[in-house]
Design a protein around this motif. Structure first.
Motif, PDB file in Angstrom:
ATOM      1  N   MET A  16       0.843  -1.178   0.000  1.00 50.24           N
ATOM      2  CA  MET A  16       0.000   0.000   0.000  1.00 50.24           C
ATOM      3  C   MET A  16       0.892   1.246   0.000  1.00 50.24           C
ATOM      4  N   GLU A  17       0.560   2.186  -0.849  1.00 47.73           N
ATOM      5  CA  GLU A  17       1.349   3.412  -0.989  1.00 47.73           C
ATOM      6  C   GLU A  17       1.247   4.297   0.253  1.00 47.73           C
TER       7      GLU A  17
ATOM      8  N   GLN B  27      -1.858   6.277   0.837  1.00 53.85           N
ATOM      9  CA  GLN B  27      -3.023   5.485   1.189  1.00 53.85           C
ATOM     10  C   GLN B  27      -3.006   5.073   2.665  1.00 53.85           C
ATOM     11  N   ARG B  28      -1.832   5.124   3.279  1.00 57.81           N
ATOM     12  CA  ARG B  28      -1.694   4.724   4.680  1.00 57.81           C
ATOM     13  C   ARG B  28      -1.772   5.901   5.636  1.00 57.81           C
TER      14      ARG B  28
ATOM     15  N   GLN C 115     -12.816   4.699  -6.052  1.00 58.02           N
ATOM     16  CA  GLN C 115     -12.654   5.877  -5.197  1.00 58.02           C
ATOM     17  C   GLN C 115     -13.607   6.983  -5.594  1.00 58.02           C
TER      18      GLN C 115
END
Length: 145
Positions: A1-2, A5-6, A144
């Protein structure tokens, strides 16, 4: 996960020439509540994140950053997503009455949003926007939206 995104963006920091003048602008004209104040620094509580001010001389002195002035200087645009296009017009009237000078009246833009723009005391750009019917265009991740 980028990374993006975290980790949510928690603060926006405006590098300013005069922290006292900037405090007055954000507190008195935009209604942010001052939360912390230290030498060369202040931050405010607001809806959704922390807005911080850091005097250019102070950050340069403490971090060694020297590219905060002139061509290529660090810049910021602070965007606020309002719930409906009518809110743009209401904010235009409310903030205009407090002395905010806008780049123009509320307008509908090709990216399907009604927007207004103004600058803060250190040339940071503010965008207030609301999506028009159909919402944002150009979504890359269909999940999204």
């Amino acid at each position: 996960m980028e990374f993006a995104q975290r980790h949510a963006i928690s603060d926006v920091c405006v590098l300013c020439e005069d922290v006292e003048g900037s405090i007055a602008f954000y507190r008195d004209k935009l209604g942010f509540k001052l939360r912390h104040r230290a030498e060369g620094f202040a931050d405010f509580s607001g809806a959704g994140l922390t807005l911080a001010l850091w005097e250019i001389d102070h950050i340069s002195r403490h971090t060694g950053m020297d590219d905060t002035r002139g061509p290529g200087a660090h810049k910021v645009c602070i965007a606020v997503n309002l719930p409906a296009p009518a809110e743009i017009d209401a904010c235009y009237a409310e903030l205009g009455a407090k002395g905010i000078v806008f780049q123009g009246p509320p307008a509908d833009y090709p990216w399907n949003a009604r927007c207004i723009y103004f600058s803060g005391p250190d040339d940071e750009l503010w965008e207030l926007y609301a999506w028009l019917d159909g919402g944002p265009v150009g979504a890359v991740d269909k999940e999204q939206g």
